[in-house]
Design a protein around this motif. Sequence first.
Motif, PDB file in Angstrom:
ATOM      1  N   GLY A 192       0.824  -1.204   0.000  1.00  0.00           N
ATOM      2  CA  GLY A 192       0.000   0.000   0.000  1.00  0.00           C
ATOM      3  C   GLY A 192       0.855   1.249   0.000  1.00  0.00           C
ATOM      4  N   ASP A 193       0.408   2.267  -0.717  1.00  0.00           N
ATOM      5  CA  ASP A 193       1.183   3.492  -0.868  1.00  0.00           C
ATOM      6  C   ASP A 193       0.660   4.634  -0.006  1.00  0.00           C
ATOM      7  N   TYR A 194      -0.541   4.496   0.524  1.00  0.00           N
ATOM      8  CA  TYR A 194      -1.146   5.543   1.329  1.00  0.00           C
ATOM      9  C   TYR A 194      -1.230   5.119   2.796  1.00  0.00           C
ATOM     10  N   ILE A 195      -1.050   6.097   3.685  1.00  0.00           N
ATOM     11  CA  ILE A 195      -1.404   5.874   5.083  1.00  0.00           C
ATOM     12  C   ILE A 195      -2.864   6.283   5.224  1.00  0.00           C
ATOM     13  N   ASN A 196      -3.689   5.350   5.668  1.00  0.00           N
ATOM     14  CA  ASN A 196      -5.115   5.613   5.831  1.00  0.00           C
ATOM     15  C   ASN A 196      -5.422   5.830   7.300  1.00  0.00           C
ATOM     16  N   CYS A 197      -6.112   6.923   7.590  1.00  0.00           N
ATOM     17  CA  CYS A 197      -6.437   7.296   8.964  1.00  0.00           C
ATOM     18  C   CYS A 197      -7.942   7.141   9.165  1.00  0.00           C
ATOM     19  N   LYS A 203       2.666  10.273   0.183  1.00  0.00           N
ATOM     20  CA  LYS A 203       4.073  10.684   0.293  1.00  0.00           C
ATOM     21  C   LYS A 203       4.341  11.985  -0.454  1.00  0.00           C
ATOM     22  N   GLU A 204       5.137  12.837   0.198  1.00  0.00           N
ATOM     23  CA  GLU A 204       5.591  14.078  -0.415  1.00  0.00           C
ATOM     24  C   GLU A 204       6.969  13.925  -1.040  1.00  0.00           C
ATOM     25  N   ASN A 205       7.750  12.947  -0.584  1.00  0.00           N
ATOM     26  CA  ASN A 205       9.101  12.772  -1.113  1.00  0.00           C
ATOM     27  C   ASN A 205       9.457  11.286  -1.159  1.00  0.00           C
ATOM     28  N   THR A 206      10.549  10.973  -1.847  1.00  0.00           N
ATOM     29  CA  THR A 206      10.929   9.567  -2.021  1.00  0.00           C
ATOM     30  C   THR A 206      11.315   8.913  -0.710  1.00  0.00           C
ATOM     31  N   GLN A 207      11.822   9.705   0.238  1.00  0.00           N
ATOM     32  CA  GLN A 207      12.218   9.145   1.529  1.00  0.00           C
ATOM     33  C   GLN A 207      11.005   8.812   2.403  1.00  0.00           C
ATOM     34  N   GLY A 208       9.857   9.385   2.079  1.00  0.00           N
ATOM     35  CA  GLY A 208       8.661   9.138   2.873  1.00  0.00           C
ATOM     36  C   GLY A 208       8.704   9.799   4.240  1.00  0.00           C
ATOM     37  N   THR A 209       9.415  10.910   4.355  1.00  0.00           N
ATOM     38  CA  THR A 209       9.513  11.598   5.645  1.00  0.00           C
ATOM     39  C   THR A 209       8.357  12.567   5.877  1.00  0.00           C
ATOM     40  N   THR A 210       7.712  12.990   4.801  1.00  0.00           N
ATOM     41  CA  THR A 210       6.567  13.887   4.922  1.00  0.00           C
ATOM     42  C   THR A 210       5.418  13.378   4.058  1.00  0.00           C
ATOM     43  N   PHE A 211       4.194  13.636   4.516  1.00  0.00           N
ATOM     44  CA  PHE A 211       2.982  13.218   3.816  1.00  0.00           C
ATOM     45  C   PHE A 211       1.992  14.385   3.775  1.00  0.00           C
ATOM     46  N   ASN A 212       1.219  14.461   2.680  1.00  0.00           N
ATOM     47  CA  ASN A 212       0.165  15.472   2.631  1.00  0.00           C
ATOM     48  C   ASN A 212      -1.199  14.845   2.867  1.00  0.00           C
TER      49      ASN A 212
END
Length: 441
Positions: free
Chosen positions: A191-196, A271-280
Amino acid sequence: MSFEMKAVVIGAGLAGSESAYFLAEHGVKVTLIEMKPQKKTPAHKNDLFGELVCSNSLKSEDELTASGLLKKELEILDCFLLKCAISSRVPAGGALAVDREIFAKTITDKLKTHPNITIIQKEQEDLDFSCPVILATGPLTDGKIKEALGKIIGNNNLFFYDAIAPIVESSSVDMDFAFWGNRYDKGGEAGDYINCPMNKEEFNNFYTELIKAKTVPLKEFEELKVFEGCMPVEQIALRGFQCLRFGPMKPVGLFYEKENRMPWAAVQLRKENTQGTTFNLVGFQTNLTFGEQKRIFSMIPALKNAEFVRYGVMHRNSYLNAPLSLTHFSSLKNSPNIFVAGQLSGVEGYMESIASGLFCAINVLKTLQEKPLFVPSSKTCFGALFNEISSEVKKNFQPVNANYGIMNMPDNKFPSKNEKRKKILEESLFEINVYKENIEK
């Protein structure tokens, strides 16, 4: 050609970058004028070309959707920025999303090292050029260049507001209340998204606070006009209790294993970046005050301790009344040597702006070659965009994005929507290849 072909491109955003590269690759000496780093709009943060200021998603890659079809057509037309996007992509299920920094840096490096491109970094104040011009100054066009444009088109330019979604640090998301996954399990295995997820009570409390939250006063205009695709989340909520659950908090296609069912509502983080450190927060464009964003979005269980890297904001977007101002070739009716590309021309969306830049560049090339200009069939998404914005005078013209509603549909009856879309794809690819052959003649 026996003479040197020259053109000017004003603005190195998505449309301007695509225009400049296409022309340069076809032997045109391009002067690319960009006001960065001398000056930035309120929405821009870095000195790079092709900066994405809202979402980092370029929407679906599924060829049986309008946005996916447009990408396929642009791929056939050898679109430069589409290649940059693919090379800088981050996982996003069935969508094409990019690492903003890598995407913009790739574009900037390619343009700055191209032998046919001369870059002048200054704020352009007029449109007085002897060669063809592509005006791609974007939705925040202002100052003297806007005044110069207004003199030509009779001040028919309009405006609307656009909103940006907040970004959070991934390490601050509480995964005890979240899960990885894509809708209908499309895309990556994990999965590519974090679901809340939210249950009914949590959603009710969230909704109650959201609809009464404080927003930032917008003093510049008396009337708030917002393009439907950029509607702030609080405005969506005010339309009705269930609207969020059919919009940005739609739970359909998600399965929450912890509760062995589909959640009542869900916020997706991308994901906002390839490292996955930030998410929108997907679809959470907002005009809430920063304090209210922190308070209310922290009511989402997984975001109760979220660290916000950037809060959402609203900003003014300018665009032309395209039916009154533009020809079918995206040139100004009152000054056909000036072509208008990107969101300023009345298209909406990243890929649509890129397509507009390519379309204008093709028409400038044909102009320089003294060959006829033409618009591809509206059986293509590419051609339908430009026919739509220029074909009819509308009292309340709003920017147009890629959708099946603007295309010429097959007349036949089909056993299913899927079969119809396959036929649309087939006809589109045939017509876009015809268009490509004409470009190359």
